[in-house]
Every structure is written in structure tokens, then in C-alpha cells.
Design a protein around this motif. Sequence first.
Motif, PDB file in Angstrom:
ATOM      1  N   LYS A 111       0.867  -1.181   0.000  1.00 28.05           N
ATOM      2  CA  LYS A 111       0.000   0.000   0.000  1.00 28.05           C
ATOM      3  C   LYS A 111       0.903   1.230   0.000  1.00 28.05           C
ATOM      4  CE  LYS A 111      -4.026   0.045   2.368  1.00 28.05           C
ATOM      5  NZ  LYS A 111      -4.979   0.133   3.499  1.00 28.05           N
ATOM      6  N   VAL A 112       0.647   2.157  -0.889  1.00 30.06           N
ATOM      7  CA  VAL A 112       1.455   3.366  -0.987  1.00 30.06           C
ATOM      8  C   VAL A 112       0.564   4.570  -0.703  1.00 30.06           C
ATOM      9  CG1 VAL A 112       2.969   4.734  -2.464  1.00 30.06           C
ATOM     10  CG2 VAL A 112       2.795   2.280  -2.801  1.00 30.06           C
ATOM     11  N   ILE A 113       1.111   5.515   0.076  1.00 24.57           N
ATOM     12  CA  ILE A 113       0.362   6.732   0.368  1.00 24.57           C
ATOM     13  C   ILE A 113       0.835   7.813  -0.594  1.00 24.57           C
ATOM     14  CG2 ILE A 113      -0.366   8.325   2.184  1.00 24.57           C
ATOM     15  CD1 ILE A 113      -0.780   5.300   2.798  1.00 24.57           C
ATOM     16  N   ARG A 114      -0.099   8.433  -1.278  1.00 23.90           N
ATOM     17  CA  ARG A 114       0.261   9.527  -2.187  1.00 23.90           C
ATOM     18  C   ARG A 114      -0.299  10.829  -1.637  1.00 23.90           C
ATOM     19  NH1 ARG A 114      -0.881   6.414  -7.822  1.00 23.90           N
ATOM     20  NH2 ARG A 114       1.019   5.176  -7.818  1.00 23.90           N
ATOM     21  N   HIS A 115       0.385  11.954  -1.995  1.00 22.57           N
ATOM     22  CA  HIS A 115      -0.088  13.254  -1.525  1.00 22.57           C
ATOM     23  C   HIS A 115      -0.244  14.189  -2.708  1.00 22.57           C
ATOM     24  CE1 HIS A 115       4.044  14.738  -1.962  1.00 22.57           C
ATOM     25  NE2 HIS A 115       4.405  13.594  -1.405  1.00 22.57           N
ATOM     26  N   SER A 116      -0.920  15.303  -2.472  1.00 20.66           N
ATOM     27  CA  SER A 116      -1.300  16.175  -3.580  1.00 20.66           C
ATOM     28  C   SER A 116      -0.182  17.103  -4.039  1.00 20.66           C
ATOM     29  CB  SER A 116      -2.548  16.981  -3.190  1.00 20.66           C
ATOM     30  OG  SER A 116      -2.360  17.567  -1.928  1.00 20.66           O
ATOM     31  N   ASN A 117       0.974  17.124  -3.358  1.00 18.56           N
ATOM     32  CA  ASN A 117       2.118  17.915  -3.844  1.00 18.56           C
ATOM     33  C   ASN A 117       2.640  17.316  -5.140  1.00 18.56           C
ATOM     34  OD1 ASN A 117       3.954  18.968  -0.864  1.00 18.56           O
ATOM     35  ND2 ASN A 117       2.057  19.664  -1.750  1.00 18.56           N
ATOM     36  N   ASN A 118       3.196  18.151  -5.963  1.00 17.15           N
ATOM     37  CA  ASN A 118       3.798  17.608  -7.180  1.00 17.15           C
ATOM     38  C   ASN A 118       5.193  17.061  -6.931  1.00 17.15           C
ATOM     39  OD1 ASN A 118       1.616  18.107  -8.828  1.00 17.15           O
ATOM     40  ND2 ASN A 118       2.209  20.241  -9.095  1.00 17.15           N
ATOM     41  N   LEU A 119       5.760  17.410  -5.785  1.00 16.81           N
ATOM     42  CA  LEU A 119       7.117  16.968  -5.470  1.00 16.81           C
ATOM     43  C   LEU A 119       7.094  15.531  -4.963  1.00 16.81           C
ATOM     44  CD1 LEU A 119       8.146  20.148  -3.459  1.00 16.81           C
ATOM     45  CD2 LEU A 119       8.873  19.573  -5.779  1.00 16.81           C
ATOM     46  N   GLN A 120       8.308  14.938  -4.896  1.00 15.58           N
ATOM     47  CA  GLN A 120       8.384  13.580  -4.340  1.00 15.58           C
ATOM     48  C   GLN A 120       8.129  13.614  -2.835  1.00 15.58           C
ATOM     49  OE1 GLN A 120      12.292  12.459  -5.916  1.00 15.58           O
ATOM     50  NE2 GLN A 120      11.289  10.673  -6.814  1.00 15.58           N
ATOM     51  N   TRP A 121       8.447  14.751  -2.225  1.00 19.06           N
ATOM     52  CA  TRP A 121       8.251  14.892  -0.783  1.00 19.06           C
ATOM     53  C   TRP A 121       7.150  15.922  -0.523  1.00 19.06           C
ATOM     54  CZ3 TRP A 121      12.596  16.426  -3.463  1.00 19.06           C
ATOM     55  CH2 TRP A 121      12.788  17.800  -3.583  1.00 19.06           C
ATOM     56  N   ILE A 122       6.703  15.981   0.726  1.00 21.79           N
ATOM     57  CA  ILE A 122       5.673  16.962   1.072  1.00 21.79           C
ATOM     58  C   ILE A 122       6.357  18.295   1.357  1.00 21.79           C
ATOM     59  CG2 ILE A 122       3.902  17.587   2.781  1.00 21.79           C
ATOM     60  CD1 ILE A 122       3.439  14.579   3.218  1.00 21.79           C
ATOM     61  N   ASP A 123       5.909  19.319   0.646  1.00 19.99           N
ATOM     62  CA  ASP A 123       6.454  20.663   0.819  1.00 19.99           C
ATOM     63  C   ASP A 123       5.910  21.249   2.124  1.00 19.99           C
ATOM     64  OD1 ASP A 123       7.495  23.147   0.521  1.00 19.99           O
ATOM     65  OD2 ASP A 123       6.049  23.794  -1.010  1.00 19.99           O
ATOM     66  N   THR A 124       6.819  21.741   2.960  1.00 20.42           N
ATOM     67  CA  THR A 124       6.396  22.259   4.268  1.00 20.42           C
ATOM     68  C   THR A 124       6.329  23.786   4.302  1.00 20.42           C
ATOM     69  OG1 THR A 124       8.693  22.200   4.954  1.00 20.42           O
ATOM     70  CG2 THR A 124       7.331  20.300   5.560  1.00 20.42           C
ATOM     71  N   SER A 125       6.629  24.432   3.157  1.00 20.81           N
ATOM     72  CA  SER A 125       6.801  25.887   3.160  1.00 20.81           C
ATOM     73  C   SER A 125       5.550  26.662   3.564  1.00 20.81           C
ATOM     74  CB  SER A 125       7.293  26.360   1.782  1.00 20.81           C
ATOM     75  OG  SER A 125       6.343  25.992   0.813  1.00 20.81           O
ATOM     76  N   SER A 126       4.375  26.089   3.358  1.00 18.97           N
ATOM     77  CA  SER A 126       3.175  26.825   3.732  1.00 18.97           C
ATOM     78  C   SER A 126       2.591  26.331   5.064  1.00 18.97           C
ATOM     79  CB  SER A 126       2.117  26.706   2.631  1.00 18.97           C
ATOM     80  OG  SER A 126       1.823  25.347   2.429  1.00 18.97           O
ATOM     81  N   SER A 127       3.401  25.597   5.825  1.00 16.68           N
ATOM     82  CA  SER A 127       2.904  25.080   7.106  1.00 16.68           C
ATOM     83  C   SER A 127       3.537  25.816   8.281  1.00 16.68           C
ATOM     84  CB  SER A 127       3.228  23.586   7.213  1.00 16.68           C
ATOM     85  OG  SER A 127       4.605  23.418   7.496  1.00 16.68           O
TER      86      SER A 127
END
Lengths: 551, 151
Positions: free
Chosen positions: A102-118
Motif C-alpha cells: 500500500k502506498v500513500i500519495r499526496h497532492s504535492n507535485n514533489l516527491q516529498w511533502i512541501d512544508t513551506s506553507s505550514s
Amino acid sequence: MSITAKLPNLIYAEAFLHSKNSILNTDKPITSDMLADFSPEPSLIQATIKQLSQEGFEVYPSQSLSTKTITIAATPAIYERVFKIKLTAVLQKDDSGQIIGKVIRHSNNLQWIDTSSSSLSQCLEGILLSDPISHFATFPSPFPPPTPKWCLHVPGDVAIAMNAARAHRAGFTGKAIKVVMVDTGWYLHPFFSRHGYHGKVVLAYGAQETDYDERGEPFQDKMGHGTGESANLFAIAPDIDFTMVKHDAGYVNMTAALKTAISLKPDIISCSWGESFRSLPSSVTSGGREALARIRSYELVIATAVQQGIILVFSAGNLSPQEKQGQWAFPGQHPDVIAAGGAFMYPDERITATQFASGFVSNLYRNRVVPDVCGLVGLPSAMEPNFGGLYLMLPVQPGCNLDKQLATKTLTTPMTDETNPEDGWAVFSGTSAAAPQIAGICALMKQAYPQLSPTQAKYILQRTARDVTTGVSAPMMPSVGGGAGYKAAPGPDAATGFGLADADRAALMARLYHLAETSSLPAEILAMVASFKRGENLSEPNWQRLEKERL
Amino acid sequence: MRKISQSFRVAYYVLCLLFMGYTVEVTAQETSLTISAEVLLKSQSGRSVIRSDVPITTENIKTFTPSAPTIQEAKRRFQSLGFSVPIANTTLTIMGKPIQFEEVFKIKLNLQFNKTSNSIVAYPSSEPIIPDSLKDLVEAIVFPKPVDLMK
């Protein structure tokens, strides 16, 4: 190939802290002489841990304060809230269709989750969700695990013991016969794909499901029962058109599940479940009237299906651990269904009745003796009588209830099936196994004789079965056989019915029924078929002649 | 002594939870899960399904089956009462919230919720009363009970 699935309750990830150089954006390999450039300030580590905890994350920092990343875990909702993303879960399959993780995908276009708006933008440069564990080898294995105790394997041993292997060689494999099983679900175990077995899953009316594959089919079998029992069916009839009707998780509205199966217009339905009714409930009490209405509700559905030409096979019942006696299985005892009981075959091919399988004279239906015929069922263990039936090694969903339960010692079950609790294999063999084995033989007969009616199917099964003359079936009540159960004896009896079903002879006779109607058979053979239909036993030399000629 | 007694009590509850599959009682108001029931319809021949003293088999099934218009009309009326009817033939399968069943059939349901399977079983405390609007079509409402797997 991917399939939408349910998000896990907890998602793990690696949180990357800000350092002099970016770890996530570097295009150079990080070596020991460069570590200082990628090390965060100790004060930043402490602040990040504190802030992650405040946001609701579980934090697992490294023992070393020079840590470059922090392992975190949280619910999907926390990730979505903190990082303003949308998470989805997908199941990945390999080329053969096996689910590999099972793989979790996220809505960022990057391979990682962008934290800049958090709120963690000052601490973290990104979040990398943990990958599922990849199995470099096939998991679960299509091969059963070795166990110290002798047991039968599917498909080979079961096909031999039920005399189906010879029917296969004669071309009877159940090809294109529609068989539906009503059970807990069907997990696509590598055992099935490696053998080339095919099937689909349909959810029963009223059942609910959260995980679907790309075909819109529920693919989980968290109990493991349906998956395992279907292997018995394929062992006898490998080329059937198979559908699993997955009933509700609480096994509650089985009438609705049965109606779902009937709506698919199958040739055969196999059911390895039921209630126990020793006698007809009294209509004097409210509870009795309720039970009676439940029986009538099943009867309406069963009689309608059989009238439509659908062959219904039900289990005859097992030794009940709670009541220390056999179940008086219903709908197994309904006269329109084929009741599948149990016989045990030793390695030297001796066959005996087993106290793990019910045998009884019905109090609901006049002159109804259960079972009609038998499939392969285990013997109860002398050490733990309630934990019998460790006889058939069957594939299950890894880590499912049966996988774990049968592999784990408890106070009430000191024996185990000697497999691993997460390996996708378990050993179990009540009359649940007998029903699909008998249903498989019906599929061979239906292929040989497409006009085969439910009555003819039962008759041929009975008259071609191998008589079982030793052993005792499950104790039913103190007044039956002194409380010890029925003894198997020469001829039909309540311990094993007409005996252990013989797939080859049943398919052969069905073929002769067909040829007798559609072509000109030699007069001598026609006479044999006519005498069989009249209820006369064919002599062994006559059977051997029929087997040799294979018309 | 008291500590020992408490330990036994805790162990007892743990064992109960393990063996009962985390089953708890809930009220109709507390649950959003749906339950289902089977509806036995009046037969075309006028022969009663639930008062029959002979079993229903292929021999006599024709005398117990409802007519097609009865099936369609019953389906329509149950839908108008807010139930969903996923399948309507020999019997009707109806689905709805427990509270709907309690109100329409004037019964109190003992609802056993199994946390492990996320399923609910309804045990009526009395016999369901068929409302006047359904009496010409419906003979009985049957709340199904869990079965045993013959594993």
C-alpha cells in the motif's frame, strides 16, 4: 497498476530538518566528510520535536542530537491539516496481479511533502512518507510452508483423494461452468494466479466494504475462510467460471447473500455455513415463531433456486466446540440441497468417518438423512477435541483471522496448525471444505452433461460414492447412538451418507447420461446406464470397463 | 484479597472482550449503521408461509410464491417508507436505520454492535407489528441472525 484503498490509521514519515545545505535538493551523494553541512542545529532539533508534538505527531527522534531526520507518525487527518495536502492510498500490484503493498500519495507535485506553507516551515524542509516494505520475493508464497504434521495439500492431494485427477485427464475440469461461493471474501493469493485460477468478487446485497480494486471489486478477506475454501473448489474443478459473493462482515443476512448469488444465474452455489436446528422451533413462543419464519425465509429462496435448476451444496455441520456435539446444520438439512459431510483419508488411502463432521436424521424434514455424500474432513484431535480438522493446508490472506488464530497457542487451543501467523497459509478442514469439493464435482458433471438437474446431480454423486464402512460421525445428542454419533457401515448410513464422493466416476456417469440422450451408445452400455438410473449398483468390472473405454 | 478480586475481574473483562469480538450494545439512536431484514410476502395462492405445517421445497414452492404485482407493489411501499430494497423477488430484502425499523414495526431492537467486524445484529424484543399500510401484502418481517462458518 494501482488501486484506490483505505488510508491506514497511522502514517509514518521521515521529517527533514533545515541545515546549511538542503538534503532534499542536493544533487550530490552525501558522504561522511560532508555531514557537517547537512547537520541541523541542536536547538532546531529540540524546537522541531516540540512543535511536531504540539501539532499532534508522534515523534521518534534518533538518540543522537546530530540527527538529520526525525521519524514521525500521525493520522492522515493531521498530515492533511498541518501541511495543507490531500492524501490518498493506493495498492500496488505486480505484473501478475498480486498486491505487493500500500502506498500513500499526496497532492504535492514533489516527491516529498512541501512544508513551506505550514507552521513547521522554519524547522523542516520537507517530509518523505515512508515507502511500504517491498518484498523482493513473492509474498505470500504460492508454496505451502513445511509442517511436521502430515496434511493434504491443494490442489494435488485433494484432487487425488477425491479422484478428480483422473477426471481432469479425461478432460473434465469444470470448464466454463459458473460456480458461486457465498463466503467471507476472496484474496488474490499467488497460489491462485500461479495455478492459473481465475475469479471475481461480488459484494452481497446489504454488505459494506471500504477497500476496492480497480475493477470495483472488494479484494480483502480478513477472515480467510472464503479464500481457503475456494482452493478446495479449484482443486476439483480448475477451469470453472468462479465468483465469490462476499457476505456482510458479521455473517448476518445470509439470505440476502444467497439471493445475490442466485441473481448471478450460476450453475452451482457452494455454501460452507449455516445455523443449527435440532428440531422445528415451536410456534407457541415469540422466539420460536421468529426462528420458524427465518427457516421459511431460507426455504423460499432455496426451493426457488433449485427449481430454476441451480445446484446448491451446503455443509452438513461440524463438531461444535461449545456444545460438544455436532451441528444440525441448516440449510444443510433442507431436502433440495446436497449436504456435504466428512470422511477422512489416511496416507494409505483407508477411509473412515470422522467425529469432526455431523451426521444425523433430520427432525425438520421427514426421511432426510444428512449428509448425502462426503468430502475430505479432518479428524478431531485426541489432545484437543475442539480443535480438530487440521488436515488441509489452504491459502489465506496473510495475517487474516484464521492465519493468526490457527497458528497461535491459547489456553483453550493448546495445539497450532504449525504455520506462521502471517504467512498466508493455514490448516483447517471442517465440512466447510467438503461443500466446495462436492460443488467442484458437480461442475465436472455439469460440463459432462449440461442438462444435469439438481436431483440428478445428487443421485449420481450418491450412487458413485465410495462406501465408508468404518468410523463414527460427530456425537449429536445422548439419544443418538448412545451419544457417540452414528457408526459408518456397509451401504448408506447417517455417518457418511453414501460415502466419499468419487469425482471421476461421477463425471463419467454424467457423460454417459449425456451420450445416452444425444448419441447412439452400444446396447450394453445403454443397459448399464439404465440399470444405474434404476438404482442398481454397477459391478466393479463394469465400472472398470467404462473407465477403460472412456466413451 | 481485594486486589486479587480486582485482578480477576479485569482478566474476566479482557477475556470477555477477546471472546465476544468486542461486541457492545447500542441504541437505535446511537448508530448510523444500517441493518437489513427479509420480508415474507403473501403468496399468490393465499397459502400462509409462516403458518405452513409443511416445509417449503421444490415440490410445493409454487403455492408459496408471491405474484409479480405483489412484489413490485411491496417494493414501492417499503421505499415510500424510507427503506431501500436492494432485491425484490421471492422475499424482499429491505435496508434502513434501526430507528426506522423501530418506528415502522413498533418494536424495540436490541442492537449488538461488533467493533471488530463493524457490523450490527438486531434482536427484536417482540414480534414486529405489520402496519396497516402493508398488511395486505406482507406476512412477516424476519431479522436475520449470524450463522456459523463450518471451518
